[in-house]
Structures are given as C-alpha cells and as structure tokens.
Design a protein around this motif. Structure first.
Motif, PDB file in Angstrom:
ATOM      1  N   ALA A   1       0.894  -1.141  -0.091  1.00 57.16           N
ATOM      2  CA  ALA A   1      -0.084   0.083  -0.187  1.00 57.16           C
ATOM      3  C   ALA A   1       0.850   1.225   0.027  1.00 57.16           C
ATOM      4  O   ALA A   1       1.896   1.356   0.606  1.00 57.16           O
ATOM      5  N   PRO A   2       0.362   2.114  -0.861  1.00 56.90           N
ATOM      6  CA  PRO A   2       1.314   3.584  -0.961  1.00 56.90           C
ATOM      7  C   PRO A   2       1.341   4.343   0.429  1.00 56.90           C
ATOM      8  O   PRO A   2       0.006   4.292   1.050  1.00 56.90           O
ATOM      9  N   HIS A   3       2.372   4.657   1.112  1.00 56.53           N
ATOM     10  CA  HIS A   3       2.581   5.342   2.335  1.00 56.53           C
ATOM     11  C   HIS A   3       3.194   6.631   2.142  1.00 56.53           C
ATOM     12  O   HIS A   3       4.272   6.573   1.198  1.00 56.53           O
ATOM     13  N   GLN A   4       3.073   7.518   2.898  1.00 56.73           N
ATOM     14  CA  GLN A   4       3.915   8.804   2.811  1.00 56.73           C
ATOM     15  C   GLN A   4       4.809   8.627   4.172  1.00 56.73           C
ATOM     16  O   GLN A   4       4.429   8.326   5.140  1.00 56.73           O
ATOM     17  N   ILE A   5       6.132   8.538   3.624  1.00 55.72           N
ATOM     18  CA  ILE A   5       7.051   8.442   4.717  1.00 55.72           C
ATOM     19  C   ILE A   5       7.800   9.743   5.102  1.00 55.72           C
ATOM     20  O   ILE A   5       8.163  10.362   4.166  1.00 55.72           O
ATOM     21  N   VAL A   6       7.899   9.995   6.263  1.00 57.00           N
ATOM     22  CA  VAL A   6       8.711  10.914   6.659  1.00 57.00           C
ATOM     23  C   VAL A   6      10.139  10.453   7.351  1.00 57.00           C
ATOM     24  O   VAL A   6       9.741   9.407   8.367  1.00 57.00           O
ATOM     25  N   VAL A   7      11.178  10.739   6.999  1.00 60.66           N
ATOM     26  CA  VAL A   7      12.531  10.056   7.726  1.00 60.66           C
ATOM     27  C   VAL A   7      13.349  11.448   8.392  1.00 60.66           C
ATOM     28  O   VAL A   7      13.426  12.605   7.691  1.00 60.66           O
ATOM     29  N   VAL A   8      13.281  11.284   9.727  1.00 62.44           N
ATOM     30  CA  VAL A   8      14.077  12.308  10.610  1.00 62.44           C
ATOM     31  C   VAL A   8      15.034  11.805  11.212  1.00 62.44           C
ATOM     32  O   VAL A   8      15.281  10.805  11.844  1.00 62.44           O
ATOM     33  N   PRO A   9      16.194  12.577  11.543  1.00 61.94           N
ATOM     34  CA  PRO A   9      17.392  12.178  12.319  1.00 61.94           C
ATOM     35  C   PRO A   9      17.123  12.035  13.584  1.00 61.94           C
ATOM     36  O   PRO A   9      16.460  13.073  14.169  1.00 61.94           O
ATOM     37  N   ILE A  10      17.537  11.366  14.661  1.00 65.24           N
ATOM     38  CA  ILE A  10      17.393  11.471  15.977  1.00 65.24           C
ATOM     39  C   ILE A  10      18.940  11.602  16.419  1.00 65.24           C
ATOM     40  O   ILE A  10      20.034  11.348  15.954  1.00 65.24           O
ATOM     41  N   LYS A  11      18.873  13.174  17.191  1.00 69.41           N
ATOM     42  CA  LYS A  11      20.244  13.690  17.242  1.00 69.41           C
ATOM     43  C   LYS A  11      20.453  13.904  18.682  1.00 69.41           C
ATOM     44  O   LYS A  11      19.489  14.277  19.406  1.00 69.41           O
ATOM     45  N   ALA A  12      21.934  13.473  19.203  1.00 70.18           N
ATOM     46  CA  ALA A  12      21.952  13.582  20.795  1.00 70.18           C
ATOM     47  C   ALA A  12      23.388  14.084  20.845  1.00 70.18           C
ATOM     48  O   ALA A  12      24.089  13.420  21.660  1.00 70.18           O
ATOM     49  N   PRO A  13      23.861  15.199  20.562  1.00 69.68           N
ATOM     50  CA  PRO A  13      23.177  16.157  19.587  1.00 69.68           C
ATOM     51  C   PRO A  13      23.719  15.535  18.322  1.00 69.68           C
ATOM     52  O   PRO A  13      23.364  15.856  17.006  1.00 69.68           O
ATOM     53  N   LEU A  14      24.768  14.525  18.241  1.00 68.95           N
ATOM     54  CA  LEU A  14      25.099  13.759  17.006  1.00 68.95           C
ATOM     55  C   LEU A  14      23.889  13.003  16.334  1.00 68.95           C
ATOM     56  O   LEU A  14      23.407  12.441  17.581  1.00 68.95           O
ATOM     57  N   ARG A  15      23.992  12.835  15.170  1.00 63.76           N
ATOM     58  CA  ARG A  15      22.917  11.841  14.828  1.00 63.76           C
ATOM     59  C   ARG A  15      23.251  10.633  15.288  1.00 63.76           C
ATOM     60  O   ARG A  15      24.356   9.872  15.284  1.00 63.76           O
TER      61      ARG A  15
ATOM     62  N   TRP B   1      17.711   6.997  12.808  1.00 64.29           N
ATOM     63  CA  TRP B   1      16.593   7.747  12.093  1.00 64.29           C
ATOM     64  C   TRP B   1      15.315   7.061  12.558  1.00 64.29           C
ATOM     65  O   TRP B   1      15.218   5.805  12.908  1.00 64.29           O
ATOM     66  N   VAL B   2      14.137   7.916  12.339  1.00 63.24           N
ATOM     67  CA  VAL B   2      12.846   7.618  12.671  1.00 63.24           C
ATOM     68  C   VAL B   2      12.108   7.698  11.287  1.00 63.24           C
ATOM     69  O   VAL B   2      12.184   8.869  10.878  1.00 63.24           O
ATOM     70  N   CYS B   3      11.354   6.556  10.877  1.00 65.58           N
ATOM     71  CA  CYS B   3      10.572   6.770   9.648  1.00 65.58           C
ATOM     72  C   CYS B   3       9.242   6.549  10.199  1.00 65.58           C
ATOM     73  O   CYS B   3       8.760   5.444  10.804  1.00 65.58           O
ATOM     74  N   MET B   4       8.475   7.466   9.737  1.00 69.28           N
ATOM     75  CA  MET B   4       6.950   7.272  10.100  1.00 69.28           C
ATOM     76  C   MET B   4       6.190   7.202   8.671  1.00 69.28           C
ATOM     77  O   MET B   4       6.481   8.061   7.951  1.00 69.28           O
ATOM     78  N   GLY B   5       5.423   6.304   8.713  1.00 69.74           N
ATOM     79  CA  GLY B   5       4.437   6.114   7.395  1.00 69.74           C
ATOM     80  C   GLY B   5       3.172   6.191   7.540  1.00 69.74           C
ATOM     81  O   GLY B   5       2.405   5.919   8.622  1.00 69.74           O
TER      82      GLY B   5
END
Ligand code: C2E
Ligand code: MG
Ligand code: MG
Length: 780
Positions: free
Chosen positions: A149-163, A166-170
C-alpha cells in the motif's frame, strides 16, 4: 404553391434556420466551454492536489521532528533500550496517527518497528533512496509502497546532538485522505500502487461502486499506468480522468487518479440546452402565428383584389373593393378603385360613341333596331306608331356653298327639331349622311307632315339662312309590321317610291315589297344575262316619207329570262338606271349593234343604226370618245351611227347632257331626241337642243286623226323642228292613213308597226328584200 403558402414557408423557414443555427452555435460553444472548464478544473485540482500532498508532507515532517526531539526517545536510542524505543514509537505513532513507525540505526538496520510485523517482508524498496536523501538533507519525505500500500514516509534523524539513528513514520494514503482531498478540491480522488510483479490496483478512493470497479478495471488493464498531461474520458464511463504520478518511474509505481463527472460538469450546459429548446419551440410557435397573420394580412387583400379584377374582366364594374388599409395594399386598392371607375367611364364612353353619332349625339344606325325594339316591345298595338326615314335633299349644296361647318350646324339643328317634333314618346336616330330615322306617335292630325315642315323652316347656318328640302317615307306599327327591321325596310321602300314619284312624303303600301323583290330579282338576272350574252337586239326600220326608202334601223334590246320570262325593255332599263348600273347594258348594246352592223356590211347591207342611251349614260363624259373608238374598231363610219336620248334624260343635268350630245355630233354621230312631247321640256327648248333629229312620241302619233289636238301638236312640232333645221321622225305609225297625214305635214321619216315590228337581225335582210320589191312595184 399559393402566395399564402409561400409567405408562410418563407417566414417560418427563416425563423427555423436562424433559430437552429444560433441554437446549435450556442450549444456547441457552451458544450465546448463546459468541457474545457471541466478539463481545466481537473488540471487545477491536480495542481492543488500536489500542493496539498506537499503541505501534508511538510506538516508530517515537522510533527515527526517534534516527536523525535523527545528526550526519552533519545536516551532510549542512546542506551539501545528497545522496549522503550518500541513503546515511544507506538505512543508517538498513535499520537500523530501514523500507520507505521520505524527506528533505524545509522547503518540502516531496523532497530524497532511498529506495528511489530510491519517489516516482516524486509525493508521496502523505496526506503533506501529515501534514507540516502535524508542523510544528505538531514531528513526526507517520500512515497513508497509499504505492504503493497502506498504510504507517505517521513525520515527524521535522531540527534543527541550527533545523529544517532533515524525515525521513519509512514502514513497510508487511505480513504480518509482521499475524502479529505476531495473535500478540498471537489474532485474524486483515488490512489493506486503497483508492486513489483503485481498489477496496479486502487488502494484508496472516494469513488463508490460501480465507478470504483470501472477504475479498478482500467488500472488492471494498465490503462492508467502511463501518466498523462491531458485528462481524458475512460472508456465506458463519463468520468473525465487525470492520472498523475506520485512516486516511482519503473515497475513500482504510485499514482493518483483525479476524476470529475462530465455529466455533472455539463449540467449547466444541459440546462441551457433545455432552455434553448424551449425558447426555440416558443419561437417557432410565435413565428408560425406571426407568419400566418402576416400571410393572411397580405393574401386576403390580394385575393380580394384578384376577385374584383376577375369581376371587372367579366364586365362587372360595380364590384366593391373592400381593402381599406393604410399600407401599400391600401394604396393598391385605391388605385384599383380609380382604375375600376376609369374603365367603367371609358367603357360607357366607348359604348356611347359606338352607338351614337358624334355630331348630333343621336343614336346611330347600329343601335336603331335595338332602340326601336325596346320601344315597340312596350307599345300597346292599339296605339300605332309611325316609323319613318327622313332624307335631307340639299345638304350637299349647303356643304359645298357654305362649308362643312355650316353643313354640320344644319344637321345639328335638324336633329334637335326632329327630337322636339317626335316628343317624349318618340325616337330619333341618325343614319349617317343626310338620313334620319324617326318614330312618332301616329296621331289623327298629320304629325309626319308637321315634322317635314319643321325641318324645312329656315335654319341659320353661319351667317346665312338656309332652307332645306326633305323627303320622308313612313311605315306604321303594327299594320305594316311589328319587327323593327320590317318597319325600317318598308319605310325605306316608301321613301324610294316617293322619290321616284316626286312626292315629299310617302307611306308604305302593301305589296310594294313584293314589287321591290321583283325589281331586285330582275336586276341580278339582268347582270347575269349581260355577262352570259343572253340578250339580243331587234331592229325596227325607219322609212323616209319622201323617198320611201329605209333610212335606218333602231336597235331595241330584247331579253327573255328563263325564270322571269320575257322582259319589257322599258321596265328593266328603268330599273338598271335606278340602280345605277345601266352602263353595262349600254356597252353590251353598243358592241352588239356595231358587230351586227359589220356583219350586214359584209353582206352588202348598208344600214344606219341608232341605239338608245339612258340618262345615266349622259353623265359619263368619256362616252363619246369610247363610242368613237368602238366605231373605229368595228370599221363603221360615224355617219352610219346614231344615238337616241329622251329629252328628260338630257334635262336631268342639262349642262352635262348638252355638252355630251354636242361632243357626239362633233364626232359625226347623229343625235335624235326620242319620245319628244312626253318630257317637261317645251317647244322653246328645241332652239338650244344639240340634236339632228326629233322623234315625236308614239302617244301623239297613234291617235293622230284629222281635226284632233294631236294633229295640231304634231303639225306645229314638225314645223318648228324644221325651222330649227331638225329632221322629224314619227314613231308608232301603225297605219297608212296616219302615214299619209304625216307625209302631208312634211314629216321626214316614219317608224312603227305599220312599216315593221322590231325584227331579229336574222329576219331583217329578207324583210328588206320584200320591202324594196314592194316599194319598186308600188312607188309612193
Ligand atoms: P323607244 O326608244 O321609244 O322605242 C320605241 C318603242 O316603241 C319600242 O318599244 C317599239 O317596239 C315600240 N313601237 C314601235 N312601233 C310601234 C307602234 O307602231 N305601236 C306601238 N304601240 N309601239 C311601237 P320597246 O322595244 O318596248 O322599247 C321601249 C323603250 O325601251 C324604248 O322606247 C327605249 O326607250 C327603251 N329601250 C329599248 N331598247 C333599249 C336599249 O337598248 N337601250 C336603252 N337605253 N333603252 C332601250
Ligand atoms: Mg328610241
Ligand atoms: Mg320612242
């Protein structure tokens, strides 16, 4: 086709053509507009749709970024506390209604996934490129197929403070999203995806079946896989469809299908069309009504005028022209009325002119019978009516002496006197020339005489006073006839007889018609007889009293008609003279006499021949020359030829007669005055008469006895003639005593039955022989 039909067809046709043409043009333009509008709105919707998806991505990204900045998550990632990570993913995923949430290590390994079996089939195809992009840009969004199924995917880096991961939400492109987009764009929205080795299929849609099934069918048939710029109609559906790409280019694809119903888009067009059809129908009805009224307005007056024209053609000029409008037809109608009146007047005028004499205004000959007819029809036969023909005698003299104008005014005066004379119940018509017809009450007193007296009273013409002479013949209704034609011909007969007898007023006498018919029969038979050489000449000898010798013969015409029997010459000669055609007879006699004379001359019989001429012959000045020519042609010396003319014939036109006789004498032709003593001339006129011989009429000779008045007359006539140097011939000598008396009176010659009856030419030589012998034996 009738005029009305043509006007109708023209008007209705015009309206139909213009209406149909405009309606079609309007409809076509409107339909095109509606379709273009639909296409345009679909394209616009496509752009809005793109924008909305992009906005959502941006919104989802910032939402996810906020979640990822959560300290608990960072710590759990840093400490690799998987249960916490999973629970955070679950909580956050729920909060922002993500359909799938992943935690990836920096090397791309899946650290945690929610829901737990979300990645059972391994990392989806499109995620790697997304991660690469996120690495470059510190985060990324995109569409991928997740679990088909087609999903909109958002990929955001988790930083502490360096990367640190990754968190991906569909977020699934589901029915709710489609519905939301439809809410915003007003367009049906469907999402589809095609996984590797599978057919394209719609996964979310705002469409209800059966449209949804139709779409599925089209996707399955790969009809929408090729993305298109222009919207188009799907086969078997009225949906205007625009397929737009969302992700993927090759086998794996995600797309959206935007659709709008053409039917709905064309609703306003259909409304317009319905209205136009209504308008069209109303227009046609109105045009038909208007055309009918106009056609009636034109054709009714035209038909009326045509009907009137037909009646005029049939001679009815009283037909009422009923058209009274103010338009051109009204003008035509009034011209029609004027024309009708003018024709009626002109016809009346023509009829009047044709039936009336222009000079006197009286009816003319053409209408006399009809005029008399109507008078007689209403007449009570116990009230007789005189119908007469009046003939003016000296009109010719007046014309030549005073001029035509004077003649005309005399005629007008006569017309008015006659009209007065016949009174109100009478009738006057002009027969042309100097003849009038009158019809008047037959009174005891003499109305006819009074009428003649009235005309003969002096008339002032120009400066002169003129006295006319008139004669009239009358026939009486009903005794002499009851038909106009009979009365007219009988009045004419009476006039002719009156003229012949020298009476001014003469009435029709019963039987004179039969006499007239006989006259006509004789004349035509005579004409035929002359042409057929059916006449002959007898010759009566004249004998000299001094010598006893035959001095000549008189040629006397003889004619026996096969039907009429033997005819007396004095009767038919007088008739031919009255009819004016005696000349033919004279010519025949002259020719025959000369021919006979020639025949005798050949046989050695040398005779002087005398021929009788009529009064009319004396009017022909060419006669002497013609006669000379004939004598020459026949070889007869003019001294051997003579003519006899009665004194009354000479006196009919003395000047002309005298000149002609003189001419004949100068040509050597002897002239004898025939029947002397019966005419009006007196002995005194003997002095001037250009003649050689005097023939005393047999009326004096046959009763010649001693001591009678005839004796005195004959004796003095002979003496006087001798004094004038004339020879005297006594005609009608029937016996010797008479002959002896005449010899005593020194009469020169005698002629009569006592010597010989007129003899046929063939008998004459024998008679001459006998006579000469007797003469020789008994000389006188
Ligand atoms: P007229 O010229 O005086 O001719 C003499 C007439 O007297 C003839 O009558 C003749 O037959 C008749 N007559 C001769 N002797 C006697 C006699 O002894 N006793 C009696 N009672 N009669 C006698 P006819 O032939 O009947 O002609 C009558 C008239 O007709 C002629 O009168 C003449 O005026 C006319 N006529 C005859 N032939 C011609 C002709 O060829 N041309 C013309 N224009 N007139 C003709
Ligand atoms: Mg004679
Ligand atoms: Mg005579």
């Amino acid at each position: 086709m009738s005029l009305r039909g043509r006007v109708l067809a023209l008007l209705v046709g015009l309206v139909l053509v213009t209406q149909v043409a405009t309606s079609l043009a309007v409809l076509r333009a409107t339909e095109r507009d509606a379709q273009t509008g639909a296409v345009e709105s679909l394209r616009a919707a496509g752009r809005v749709f793109d924008r909305l998806l992009a906005d959502r991505e941006a919104r989802l990204q910032s939402t996810v970024e906020i979640l990822v900045s959560d300290f608990g998550l960072k710590r759990a990632v840093a400490t690799s506390d998987l249960p916490t990570i999973e629970s955070v993913l679950e909580n956050h995923g729920d909060r922002i209604a993500a359909d799938a949430a992943l935690m990836l290590a920096l090397d791309g390994r899946v650290a945690a996934a929610f829901p737990p079996g979300a990645l059972a089939a391994g990392l989806p195809d499109g995620l790697h490129p997304l991660l690469e992009a996120a690495e470059r840009r510190d985060g990324a969004t995109g569409l991928i197929l997740l679990g088909g199924a087609p999903h909109q995917i958002v990929v955001v880096p988790i930083k502490a403070p360096l990367r640190i991961g990754w968190v991906c939400m569909g977020f699934r492109l589901d029915d709710a999203l489609a519905a939301e987009l439809r809410e915003l764009t007003g367009i049906e929205v469907s999402f589809w995806g095609r996984a590797e080795g599978a057919r394209a299929a719609a996964v979310a849609s705002t469409l209800a079946s059966p449209e949804r099934e139709a779409l599925q069918g089209a996707l399955a048939a790969d009809e929408l896989a090729a993305f298109e710029e222009r919207p188009r109609l799907l086969p078997g559906s009225d949906s205007l469809t625009l397929s737009i790409p969302l992700a993927g280019r090759d086998v794996v694809r995600i797309g959206a299908v935007l659709q709008t119903s053409l039917h709905a888009a064309l609703a306003s067009y259909r409304e317009l069309r319905a209205e136009l059809i209504l308008l069209f129908a109303a227009g046609v009805v109105l045009a038909l009504g208007g055309a009918l009224a106009t056609a009636r307005g034109i054709t009714r007056p035209v038909n009326q005028l045509a009907a009137v024209a037909r009646r005029i053609a049939a001679g009815d000029y009283l037909a009422e022209v009923e058209v009274r409008s103010n338009d051109e037809l009204g003008v035509l109608a009034s011209s029609f009325r004027a024309m009708q009146k003018a024709i009626a007047e002109r016809e009346a005028e023509i009829l009047h002119r044709a039936s009336h004499d222009g000079l006197t205004g009286l009816p003319n000959r053409t209408v006399v019978e009809a005029g008399l007819e109507s008078i007689l029809r209403e007449r009570d036969p116990s009230h007789p009516l005189e119908v007469g023909i009046v003939d003016l005698e000296r009109l010719k003299d007046i014309n030549s002496a005073l001029g035509q104008e004077a003649g005309d005014s005399v005629l007008r005066a006569v017309a008015s006197r006659l009209s007065q004379g016949v009174g109100g119940s009478g009738f006057v018509a002009r027969f042309g020339g100097d003849e009038f017809l009158v019809a008047l009450e037959a009174r005891d007193g003499d109305g006819c005489q009074a009428l003649l007296r009235a005309i003969e009273a002096p008339i002032r013409a120009e400066a002169a006073l003129v006295r006319l002479r008139a004669s009239a013949g009358f026939a009486r209704f009903p005794e002499d006839g009851s038909a106009p034609a009979d009365l007219l011909s009988r009045a004419e007969l009476a006039l002719a007889r009156g003229k012949a007898e020298g009476a001014r007023l003469s009435r029709y006498q019963q039987g004179s018609e039969e006499a007239n018919q006989r006259r006509i029969a004789i004349l035509s038979a005579l004409e035929r007889a002359i042409a057929a050489d059916a006449l002959c000449l007898h010759y009566q000898p004249k004998v000299s009293l001094a010598t006893g010798r035959v001095v000549g013969v008189e040629a006397l015409v003889r004619w026996t008609d096969p039907e009429l029997g033997p005819m007396r010459p004095d009767e038919f000669v007088a008739l031919a003279e009255q009819a004016g055609n005696v000349r033919a007879l004279t010519d025949w006699v002259l020719r025959e006499a000369l021919a006979q004379q020639r025949r005798w001359a050949v046989r050695g019989i040398d005779l002087t021949v005398a021929v009788n001429l009529s009064a009319l012959d004396l009017c022909d000045r060419s006669l002497p020359a013609i006669l000379s020519g004939m004598l020459l042609a026949a070889g007869v010396p003019s001294a051997r030829f003579g003519v006899e003319v009665t004194e009354s014939a000479v006196m009919a036109d003395p000047e002309l007669g005298f000149r002609l006789l003189q001419d004949l004498r100068e040509r050597g032709i002897a002239v004898a005055i025939d029947d002397f003593g019966t005419g009006h001339s007196s002995l005194a006129q003997l002095k001037t008469l250009p003649a050689d011989t005097l023939k005393i009429d047999k009326a004096f000779i046959s009763g010649l006895r001693e001591g009678t008045a005839d004796e005195v007359i004959v004796r003095s006539a002979i003496a006087l003639a001798h004094m004038r140097g004339l020879e005297v011939v006594a005609e009608g000598v029937e016996d010797a005593a008479c002959q002896a008396m005449l010899a005593r009176f020194h009469c020169d010659a005698v002629q009569g039955y006592g010597i010989s009856r007129p003899l046929p030419a063939a008998d004459l030589p024998a008679w001459l022989d006998r006579y000469t012998k007797n003469d020789d034996e008994e000389p006188t």
